[in-house]
Each structure stands twice: as structure tokens, then as C-alpha cells.
Design an enzyme around this catalytic site. Sequence first.
Site, PDB file in Angstrom:
ATOM      1  N   ASP A  34       4.375   1.522  -4.747  1.00 43.44           N
ATOM      2  CA  ASP A  34       4.452   2.945  -4.406  1.00 43.44           C
ATOM      3  C   ASP A  34       5.567   3.620  -5.191  1.00 43.44           C
ATOM      4  OD1 ASP A  34       2.507   2.366  -2.679  1.00 43.44           O
ATOM      5  OD2 ASP A  34       3.612   2.862  -0.843  1.00 43.44           O
ATOM      6  N   GLU A  36       6.824   2.807  -8.115  1.00 42.68           N
ATOM      7  CA  GLU A  36       6.457   3.011  -9.520  1.00 42.68           C
ATOM      8  C   GLU A  36       5.486   4.189  -9.656  1.00 42.68           C
ATOM      9  OE1 GLU A  36       7.115  -1.670 -10.391  1.00 42.68           O
ATOM     10  OE2 GLU A  36       5.168  -0.934  -9.790  1.00 42.68           O
ATOM     11  N   SER A  83      -1.145  16.225   2.539  1.00 42.88           N
ATOM     12  CA  SER A  83      -0.259  15.119   2.212  1.00 42.88           C
ATOM     13  C   SER A  83       1.177  15.605   2.467  1.00 42.88           C
ATOM     14  CB  SER A  83      -0.546  14.803   0.749  1.00 42.88           C
ATOM     15  OG  SER A  83       0.401  13.977   0.236  1.00 42.88           O
ATOM     16  N   LEU A  84       2.163  14.829   2.092  1.00 42.27           N
ATOM     17  CA  LEU A  84       3.548  15.263   2.295  1.00 42.27           C
ATOM     18  C   LEU A  84       4.300  15.181   0.974  1.00 42.27           C
ATOM     19  CD1 LEU A  84       4.598  13.307   5.514  1.00 42.27           C
ATOM     20  CD2 LEU A  84       4.512  15.788   5.295  1.00 42.27           C
ATOM     21  N   GLU A 114      11.026  11.610  12.380  1.00 41.40           N
ATOM     22  CA  GLU A 114      10.263  10.491  12.943  1.00 41.40           C
ATOM     23  C   GLU A 114       9.947   9.455  11.874  1.00 41.40           C
ATOM     24  OE1 GLU A 114       7.287  13.221  14.570  1.00 41.40           O
ATOM     25  OE2 GLU A 114       5.886  12.511  13.049  1.00 41.40           O
ATOM     26  N   LYS A 116       7.943   7.258   9.117  1.00 40.90           N
ATOM     27  CA  LYS A 116       6.813   7.428   8.206  1.00 40.90           C
ATOM     28  C   LYS A 116       6.046   6.118   8.181  1.00 40.90           C
ATOM     29  CE  LYS A 116       5.302   9.117   3.730  1.00 40.90           C
ATOM     30  NZ  LYS A 116       3.989   8.601   3.936  1.00 40.90           N
ATOM     31  N   LYS A 292       9.979  17.216  10.165  1.00 37.21           N
ATOM     32  CA  LYS A 292       9.081  18.342  10.446  1.00 37.21           C
ATOM     33  C   LYS A 292       9.853  19.442  11.161  1.00 37.21           C
ATOM     34  CE  LYS A 292       5.250  15.145  11.213  1.00 37.21           C
ATOM     35  NZ  LYS A 292       4.419  14.466  12.211  1.00 37.21           N
ATOM     36  N   CYS A 410      -4.027 -32.618 -10.791  1.00 35.24           N
ATOM     37  CA  CYS A 410      -3.234 -32.327  -9.596  1.00 35.24           C
ATOM     38  C   CYS A 410      -1.823 -32.886  -9.780  1.00 35.24           C
ATOM     39  CB  CYS A 410      -3.899 -32.951  -8.378  1.00 35.24           C
ATOM     40  SG  CYS A 410      -2.843 -32.931  -6.925  1.00 35.24           S
ATOM     41  N   CYS A 434      -4.899 -37.676  -1.964  1.00 35.80           N
ATOM     42  CA  CYS A 434      -3.834 -36.860  -2.551  1.00 35.80           C
ATOM     43  C   CYS A 434      -2.676 -36.762  -1.550  1.00 35.80           C
ATOM     44  CB  CYS A 434      -4.370 -35.484  -2.903  1.00 35.80           C
ATOM     45  SG  CYS A 434      -3.103 -34.383  -3.511  1.00 35.80           S
TER      46      CYS A 434
HETATM   47  S1  IVH Z   1       2.438  14.333   9.362  1.00 39.52           S
HETATM   48  C1  IVH Z   1       0.894  17.866   7.318  1.00 39.52           C
HETATM   49  N1  IVH Z   1       3.829  12.300  10.245  1.00 39.52           N
HETATM   50  O1  IVH Z   1       1.951  10.229   5.392  1.00 39.52           O
HETATM   51  C2  IVH Z   1       1.718  16.757   7.750  1.00 39.52           C
HETATM   52  N2  IVH Z   1       2.363  11.947   8.426  1.00 39.52           N
HETATM   53  O2  IVH Z   1       2.146  11.287   2.678  1.00 39.52           O
HETATM   54  C3  IVH Z   1       1.241  15.436   7.266  1.00 39.52           C
HETATM   55  N3  IVH Z   1       2.317   9.647   7.633  1.00 39.52           N
HETATM   56  O3  IVH Z   1      -1.278  11.482   5.168  1.00 39.52           O
HETATM   57  C4  IVH Z   1       1.108  14.428   8.265  1.00 39.52           C
HETATM   58  N4  IVH Z   1       3.757   8.829   9.073  1.00 39.52           N
HETATM   59  O4  IVH Z   1      -0.898   9.528   6.768  1.00 39.52           O
HETATM   60  C5  IVH Z   1       2.923  12.732   9.352  1.00 39.52           C
HETATM   61  N5  IVH Z   1       5.112  10.588  11.152  1.00 39.52           N
HETATM   62  C6  IVH Z   1       4.196  11.009  10.272  1.00 39.52           C
HETATM   63  C7  IVH Z   1       3.628  10.149   9.331  1.00 39.52           C
HETATM   64  C8  IVH Z   1       2.710  10.664   8.404  1.00 39.52           C
HETATM   65  C9  IVH Z   1       2.956   8.557   8.068  1.00 39.52           C
HETATM   66  C10 IVH Z   1       1.368   9.659   6.522  1.00 39.52           C
HETATM   67  C11 IVH Z   1       0.134  10.451   6.789  1.00 39.52           C
HETATM   68  C12 IVH Z   1       0.001  11.408   5.641  1.00 39.52           C
HETATM   69  C13 IVH Z   1       0.926  10.820   4.640  1.00 39.52           C
HETATM   70  C14 IVH Z   1       1.508  11.856   3.755  1.00 39.52           C
END
Ligand code: IVH
Length: 669
Positions: A34, A36, A83-84, A114, A116, A292, A410, A434
Site C-alpha cells: 500500500d 509503495e 474514498s478518503l 477512529e 482505519k 471525521k 530433497c 524422508c
Molecule cells: S468512512 C466518506 N471510516 O477506508 C468516508 N472509512 O480509503 C469514507 N475505512 O472505503 C468512509 N476504516 O472502506 C471510514 N473508520 C472508517 C474506516 C473507513 C476503514 C475504509 C473504507 C473506505 C476507505 C477509504
Amino acid sequence: MVKEETYEKYTELVEALRHHDFKYYIEAKPEISDYEYDVLYKELEEIEKGHPQWILPSSPTQVISDSTHSTFKRKAHSAPMLSLANTYNREELCDFVDRLHKLLETKTAPICAELKMDGLAISLRYENGVLVHGITRGDGKKGDDITQNIKTIKSLPYKLKGKNIPEVLEVRAEVFMPLQVFQELNRVKEESGEEIWANPRNAAAGSLKLLDSKEVYRRKLDFIAFGIIEDSSRQVKYQHEVPAYLKGLGFPTFSEDQIAVVETAEQILEYAAKIEKQRSEMRFEIDGIVLKLDSIDKRKALGTTAKVPRWAVAYKFAAEKATTTIESITVQVGRTGVLTPVAELAPVFLAGSTIARATLHNMDEIRRKDIRIGDTVWIEKGGDVIPKVTLVDFEKRPKNSTPWNMPLECPSCGERVVREEGEVATRCINHKECTAQNIKKLIFFASKPAMDIENLGDKVVEKLVDSGLVQKFSDIYKLTSDDLLTLEGFKEKSADNLIDAIEKSKDIEFYRLILALGIKFVGKGTAEVIAAHAKTLEAFMNLSELEIVDLDGVGEKVAHSVIDYLAHPTHIQELKDLEQLGVKPIVPKVATNSDHPFFGKTFVLTGSLEGYTRTEAGSLIKERGGKVSSSVSAKTDFLLYGEEAGSKLKKAQKLGVALMTEEEFNKSL
Ligand code: IVH
């Protein structure tokens, strides 16, 4: 480092990232880590910033990679699944906090921090409290309808709990494979010569894509819900209230101490450091934290870009990786004869321990990465405790280096090895003579998941084989204290202890004995099914292929392997000898009486009981519909304890688990 930015370089980078997206999302077989990937992605973003006129519509910055699978029905998301954006350091965190303040025109903005989760995003929709569907992220607008598969997740509520059930509820969650399950399944894969999963995320992705939901069930996936997309009852206003709310509705979610409300970059880093410390103890993989904006109402004002929300970011942990050199490549022979190449490394410190070896898995893996002796390589600790070689630094390759090849013989017994068509593994098929295979087989036979003979570990088995005292399983049951005293390192007490442990293992659950035999492709699950069907050793020895194929979840390949095993007169003789020497497999009867107080309850047994061995007590519990687990957790209902109970008793008291004495146990029976 200043790189020349040409349009050609740019398109190459787009192509490379699209290729890696395909490997990651569609095939679930990534070629790079990830980290890289993120480095390449950042590079792409930088170029696009400097040359906006170059931006291709197909650039990974412009589209969400499509992870849909053609065999599932596609379904549209009610709201885009975004995505984030990622951040990696204090500066980028400060930028995020400042931007929130600027956009909201405030000086403070509480943020919910929180975990990830490193799994797969899914969206779950409930109408009138009942699950209507589960969809993968797909391209963010449409995803795969995998409702059938997610229903196999035990912790997933099919009906919501509680009084205030919203008419419509859509939540976002992450599906993952618990680390323990991942390690066990990979171990079985490795032993049977199948290609192993690179990490739990791929294992979960591969499993969710299976068309056979029964098989998905066996993969023991789990999930955690963390976001609300739609809630007709609008009961929560802040992100930090989401876990408690979702928990009330029956979802597994973050615990209170896994989240925090923070405001500054310093507080975020403090939280991140706390979580990173707990990381190795978690039962799932995380790759960072998510931040968030705590106020859900205010998010609308910030909006989203095409790909990511402006009100949230991820802060990724640094990958646990290092570079070192490969001093040599050795080959290990496993108990089914599989040859595993191992890189012997110049020792290097990585994520808390010194690493001197890394598995190279098999010949295909070595070819694909072009790994050679003398190479400088990157090693990484993935979900598994075993580190792996991820990349070769070709610039540092010594001039005279040559490709490495699997030995033709072997390394233990000298017989020629074979690689069967369609298998990735190279094997020594001299199963009878073996020594390396024999030692591994005996080690596995005595191990905890199998016959569970305490104190009969690798070193002792090696000594027993070297001295000629033990050649086959049944020899273990012929050992005497005097025999053991002839071995280096044994004193009277240790010899007696081992003899006691061997004696204890005679009363064993039948499936453990079947597992212990080390039949190719027979793991714990298969052994359980076969044991429950056969019930006695006699019946087991007389099983027919048709009978086995008919068993739930047992395929032809496995059935064939079992029959193959039973067709050897030496194997049958060995089973008879074990029986003669007092090995007495037990099959717990399945309970039908759901009124019994043990029904559905989980027990942990500790200390020594007067009237029963632990296996016997376990069978009595199972006959009444209870379960027996080996470790105490919040899910334990009863701790049945005897004399000299130690740490498990303490833990149970701490967790408030109900304690049961042998006398109480007898009464309840
Ligand atoms: S919130 C719009 N919360 O990370 C907000 N995502 O790279 C996006 N993920 O697709 C989702 N832990 O699968 C949120 N605590 C968490 C998360 C989380 C893992 C994943 C999720 C998303 C990806 C984004």
C-alpha cells in the site's frame, strides 16, 4: 529529489497505477505494498498539479477503481461511496485541521478520530429493520450485490435490535478476515501447496467474491460498522455517538476506547500513538486512523470532491518495513513434503524484533519478484508474523548474480522432488523415508491443535527421532520415563511430566486424531465433519470415497486424499497400533435438549478436575449443547475450574465471567 516531468512519464505512471488498481481490486493479488502504491499516487498528484492540461479522464485521481465482479448483480448506491484522502505527517494533519476551520469559519472544530480498518468497504441497507442488501464499493456509484455472501457473517444483524428502529437505515462498514482465521487458513493453504494470500485484506476480498456462499461461511469473515449514510429517524447528530447507536441496533462497531474526540493536530497524533501501541494486539488489521468532522450536520457545508469528502481524512501509519541483504536461500521440508525456500537475511530490526529469515513461499514467487542470493531487498511485516520479501532493489544487485533454482533433490532425504501440474508447490514425495518430513509430521501430531501433548515440541521430537526411539506416531505411546532419561536434557521430573502428558492425550476428541494424522488437504473443519460422521476408528478405517464426498463441505480432492491415505496398509496398521496402545478417540454427542443450562453457552476449562480429564468434561458440555473454548474472553459464559487454576481464573474474575466448581458442574449435569 527533482524528477523530470514529461507527458510520457505521466502516462506511464497512470498506466502503472491502473495496473496496480486492477491487481488490487479485481484480482485481489497486489504486486506492491500500500505504501509503495501511495508513493506512486502522490507522484501522480504532484505532476497533475503542475500540468493540469495533461490530466487524463482515466487517471486514478479522477475515477474510483472499479472492483465489481461480472458474476454478481450490479446495484446502484443510494449515495456515492467515496474514498478518503490520505495524510502521513503532522504537517498534512495541520493542513486538514486548518482547512476545516477556514471552510467552517470557526476557530475550533471537534473531530472524531477512529480506527482505519484494512478490509473491504460495504454498504448495508435496512428497511423496516430488515436487511435488504449489501453492496461493495465498486466504482463508487454502482457495486456488486453480495447480500448472499454477507449473510454468512455471523455478527451481521439480519434484523435490527432495539425499540427505535428506523424505517430506513443505510450504514457503511468494513468486512475483514480476523487475523487468527487468516493465519490458520494460510497455514493450511501452504501445507497443501496452494498459493497463499498476501494479507488478510486480500483474503477477505477473495472470499467475498466467491460464488459459493457455503465456502464464504467457512472463511469466517467479520465486519465493523462505522458510518451512517441514511437514517430516517435522524437519531444521531455527532460521529462520536455513532458507535453506541449502531451497537444498540445490533451492529459490531468500535468500542468506546477505540474512538476519541480531538481538535488539534497534537491531539490527533497522541491518539494515533495510543492506537499504534495497541495495533499488534488487535484481532484485525488496521492501517491508520480516520478523522471525521464530528458534527454530522456541518458536513454538508463542506461537501465532497469527485472522490473524497472534504470533512474527513485518513492518517496512515508508516509501513513496517526495512531493507537488508539475502545471505543465502535455504529450503525447508514440511510435513506433507512441500519444499519452502527461505531467505536467510543479514539480521535487521523490524517492528519490534530482529528478523533473520523470511519465507519466499515458492518458486513462482521467487521468479515473479526475481529474488537472488546477494540481493538487497525490502522486507515487510504483513498480517502474518512471518516477514516477507516485497521488493528487490535491482540497482544494488551484485554483477555476478544468477537466478536461484529449487534443488532437484530433497535437502533432507536426497530423493528427486516433483512439481505437479497446476500446483505451485514443489514436493518431496518420499513420504515414508524422508526424515525432515517425518520430524515435521511428528511435531504436528503432538501439537496443540492436534493431539495436544504438552512438552512434546520441536526440539524433543528431533531428539527422539535422532536417537531412534520414535519413528512413527505409535512409538510415542510406547515411550517410558527410562527411555527419556537416556536423552540429553531430561531429568526425572521432566521425563515423568512428558509421560503424563502423553498418557493424557489418549482421551482425545476424534477430530483431533484425524487432523493429527496429517492427511493432505484435511484441516480442522474437514476432520470435524469426518469425525462426526464416522464416530469410531473402525468406521473411519472403512470409509468409502462416495461416503466422504457426500459429507457437507468435503470435495472430491479431499475425499480422494483420505481414501489414498486409508489405502496404505501401513497407515491402517498404525491406527490399529494407536488403538491398541490406548488411544481412545471420543465423539461428543450433539445435544438436542435446548432447555439444558449449558445449551449455547461457552465454557473455558482450567486447572485439574478430580473426576474427569478436560476432554471428558468438554464432551459432557458439548453433549448438552455447550461449546468449549481455549481462552477466556468477554464471550465466555462459564469458567469451570479445578485445582491449581492460574491465569485463566484471574482473567475470568477480572472480566466478571461466572465461575463454576467441579461440584456445581456435577449438579448441573
Ligand atoms: S468512512 C466518506 N471510516 O477506508 C468516508 N472509512 O480509503 C469514507 N475505512 O472505503 C468512509 N476504516 O472502506 C471510514 N473508520 C472508517 C474506516 C473507513 C476503514 C475504509 C473504507 C473506505 C476507505 C477509504
